[in-house]
Write a protein that holds these residues in place. Structure first.
Motif, PDB file in Angstrom:
ATOM      1  N   LYS A  62      64.379  40.356  34.113  1.00  0.00           N
ATOM      2  CA  LYS A  62      63.100  40.656  34.773  1.00  0.00           C
ATOM      3  C   LYS A  62      63.094  42.048  35.405  1.00  0.00           C
ATOM      4  CE  LYS A  62      62.324  35.768  35.892  1.00  0.00           C
ATOM      5  NZ  LYS A  62      62.219  34.760  36.992  1.00  0.00           N
ATOM      6  N   LEU A  63      64.143  42.808  35.136  1.00  0.00           N
ATOM      7  CA  LEU A  63      64.261  44.171  35.650  1.00  0.00           C
ATOM      8  C   LEU A  63      63.018  44.985  35.300  1.00  0.00           C
ATOM      9  CD1 LEU A  63      66.547  46.182  36.834  1.00  0.00           C
ATOM     10  CD2 LEU A  63      66.757  46.912  34.470  1.00  0.00           C
ATOM     11  N   ARG A 107      65.477  39.384  44.675  1.00  0.00           N
ATOM     12  CA  ARG A 107      65.524  38.099  43.958  1.00  0.00           C
ATOM     13  C   ARG A 107      66.826  37.980  43.167  1.00  0.00           C
ATOM     14  NH1 ARG A 107      60.350  39.605  42.270  1.00  0.00           N
ATOM     15  NH2 ARG A 107      61.179  39.899  40.154  1.00  0.00           N
ATOM     16  N   TYR A 108      67.238  39.077  42.572  1.00  0.00           N
ATOM     17  CA  TYR A 108      68.473  39.065  41.785  1.00  0.00           C
ATOM     18  C   TYR A 108      69.677  38.743  42.675  1.00  0.00           C
ATOM     19  CZ  TYR A 108      72.534  40.585  39.192  1.00  0.00           C
ATOM     20  OH  TYR A 108      73.777  40.607  38.609  1.00  0.00           O
ATOM     21  N   VAL A 132      68.087  45.787  25.131  1.00  0.00           N
ATOM     22  CA  VAL A 132      67.343  46.986  25.555  1.00  0.00           C
ATOM     23  C   VAL A 132      67.896  47.513  26.870  1.00  0.00           C
ATOM     24  CG1 VAL A 132      65.095  47.863  26.279  1.00  0.00           C
ATOM     25  CG2 VAL A 132      65.250  46.286  24.345  1.00  0.00           C
ATOM     26  N   LEU A 133      68.167  46.610  27.806  1.00  0.00           N
ATOM     27  CA  LEU A 133      68.646  47.015  29.130  1.00  0.00           C
ATOM     28  C   LEU A 133      70.057  47.569  29.072  1.00  0.00           C
ATOM     29  CD1 LEU A 133      67.368  44.014  31.299  1.00  0.00           C
ATOM     30  CD2 LEU A 133      66.367  46.298  31.119  1.00  0.00           C
ATOM     31  N   SER A 167      59.008  49.834  45.187  1.00  0.00           N
ATOM     32  CA  SER A 167      58.876  48.551  45.887  1.00  0.00           C
ATOM     33  C   SER A 167      59.054  47.382  44.911  1.00  0.00           C
ATOM     34  CB  SER A 167      57.511  48.457  46.577  1.00  0.00           C
ATOM     35  OG  SER A 167      57.386  49.434  47.579  1.00  0.00           O
ATOM     36  N   ALA A 168      58.576  47.570  43.675  1.00  0.00           N
ATOM     37  CA  ALA A 168      58.738  46.514  42.662  1.00  0.00           C
ATOM     38  C   ALA A 168      60.220  46.298  42.358  1.00  0.00           C
ATOM     39  CB  ALA A 168      57.982  46.891  41.394  1.00  0.00           C
ATOM     40  N   TRP A 169      60.993  47.381  42.346  1.00  0.00           N
ATOM     41  CA  TRP A 169      62.436  47.272  42.138  1.00  0.00           C
ATOM     42  C   TRP A 169      63.091  46.516  43.289  1.00  0.00           C
ATOM     43  CZ3 TRP A 169      65.900  49.350  38.401  1.00  0.00           C
ATOM     44  CH2 TRP A 169      65.263  49.976  37.319  1.00  0.00           C
ATOM     45  N   ILE A 170      62.627  46.788  44.502  1.00  0.00           N
ATOM     46  CA  ILE A 170      63.207  46.118  45.674  1.00  0.00           C
ATOM     47  C   ILE A 170      62.931  44.623  45.624  1.00  0.00           C
ATOM     48  CG2 ILE A 170      63.008  45.909  48.195  1.00  0.00           C
ATOM     49  CD1 ILE A 170      62.546  48.976  48.204  1.00  0.00           C
TER      50      ILE A 170
END
Length: 348
Positions: A201-202, A149-150, A270-271, A141-144
């Motif tokens: 913010k990923l 937002r992205y 990092v990403l 859910s945090a990813w969603i």
């Protein structure tokens, strides 16, 4: 469907998909049933993989017709997204929206860009999304929330640029950039940096845990990042040519934006750990331009100081003139011609 059902949740999801298709057949107009069916097939409850590419391609093909059909398709996708409480379905809806941005036909992209008519930065309305069915779904859910937002930021940046970033139909802006005003270029760079600030913010990538849906998200973000880097390089290169023409205010604003961009560098490394020539060139350009702007600001300060000193000297000179003039100034009416005594000299 065609996928092997291995858990009770898979079975429940398959039943929900069948029920949704039956409902669509019952309540949809004949003209829109194919659109509903295409969206349902691309956004099943099956959590094992992202939407099948042929389902996405079929959906994009359906949207490449009339404006009314494209508009209806966008409404159906958004309705599916806003009504579901299932993290898998929500994530697949967002992936479809992202695919429309990336490779959708122009008419479908156009209808997405103007949805909803009221506008707004949070129109996907997923800032409070929670799927508490399991611990993993609660985490996803945090990813969603991040992903919605992205995408909102991606659409906002695309509106600023005037075309969809990373889209296969994006126009070549290299030649047009030279005609932009400084304020337009600064606005563009600011919107691109805002998108990068949203990217970093990923959520923690350690939570991917083999989830193919999340890996699909990462792949699209990586592609967008490279497109953003290329757009920034074009504009920063133009700024290098215009440094001597920048006002003090523009140079300060651009310097602040570049500092924000540099603040994202560590997280981006990092990403997206694979180094690309374009990203290396970007950071070199940012450092070089920042140094030149700092020199420019020093030059501005020196010129301002010289101007101030000249102004002060001029003011002191004017004060001396005024003081000298005070002793010879006359009141406006004191020596008017009507008040002067008439002297008549006699002639011999």
């Amino acid at each position: 469907m065609g996928k092997k059902i291995t858990t009770l949740r898979d079975l429940i999801g398959a039943i929900k998909d069948k029920a949704s298709q039956s409902k669509a057949a019952f309540i949809s107009k004949p003209s829109s049933f194919s659109l509903h069916l295409a969206v349902l097939r691309a956004t099943t409850h099956a959590p094992s993989s992202p939407p099948d590419d042929h389902h996405i391609s079929s959906l994009l093909t359906l949207g490449d017709s009339s404006r009314a059909t494209a508009s209806s398709l966008i409404v159906i996708i958004m309705d599916r997204l806003h009504r579901t409480g299932d993290s898998t379905v929500a994530l697949k809806c967002l992936l479809i929206i992202h695919q429309i941005i990336k490779r959708g036909p122009f008419i479908l992209q156009d209808q997405l860009s103007i949805f909803p008519s009221t506008g707004g930065r949070n129109y996907l309305k997923l800032s409070a999304f929670r799927d508490g069915a399991t611990a993993s779904r609660f985490t996803i859910s945090a990813w969603i929330r991040f992903y919605s937002r992205y995408i909102e930021s991606l659409l906002y940046t695309s509106r600023i640029l005037g075309y969809f970033l990373s889209s296969s139909s994006s126009c070549n802006t290299d030649e047009k950039i030279s005609t932009f005003l400084n304020s337009d270029l600064i606005r563009d760079v600011d919107s691109l940096v805002q998108l990068i600030e949203e990217t970093v913010k990923l959520p923690d990538s350690l939570l991917l845990d083999g989830n193919k849906l999340l890996y699909e998200v990462i792949g699209l973000l990586s592609s967008d990042y490279l497109s953003t880097v290329n757009e920034l390089l074009i504009r920063l290169s133009e700024f290098k040519e215009r440094l001597s023409c920048l006002s003090f205010g523009d140079s300060v604003e651009l310097s602040f934006i570049l500092k924000r961009l540099e603040g994202c560098k560590e997280r981006l490394s990092v990403l997206f750990s694979v180094k690309k020539p374009s990203t290396e060139l970007l950071w070199c350009s940012v450092s070089e331009l920042s140094l030149k702007i700092d020199d420019l600001k020093v030059d501005f300060s020196k010129r301002k100081l010289i101007t101030f000193e000249k102004s002060s000297e001029s003011a002191r000179f004017n004060n001396r003139v005024i003081k000298f003039g005070d002793s010879v100034q006359f009141s406006s009416g004191r020596y008017e011609m009507t008040n002067l005594p008439m002297i008549v000299e006699g002639r011999n």
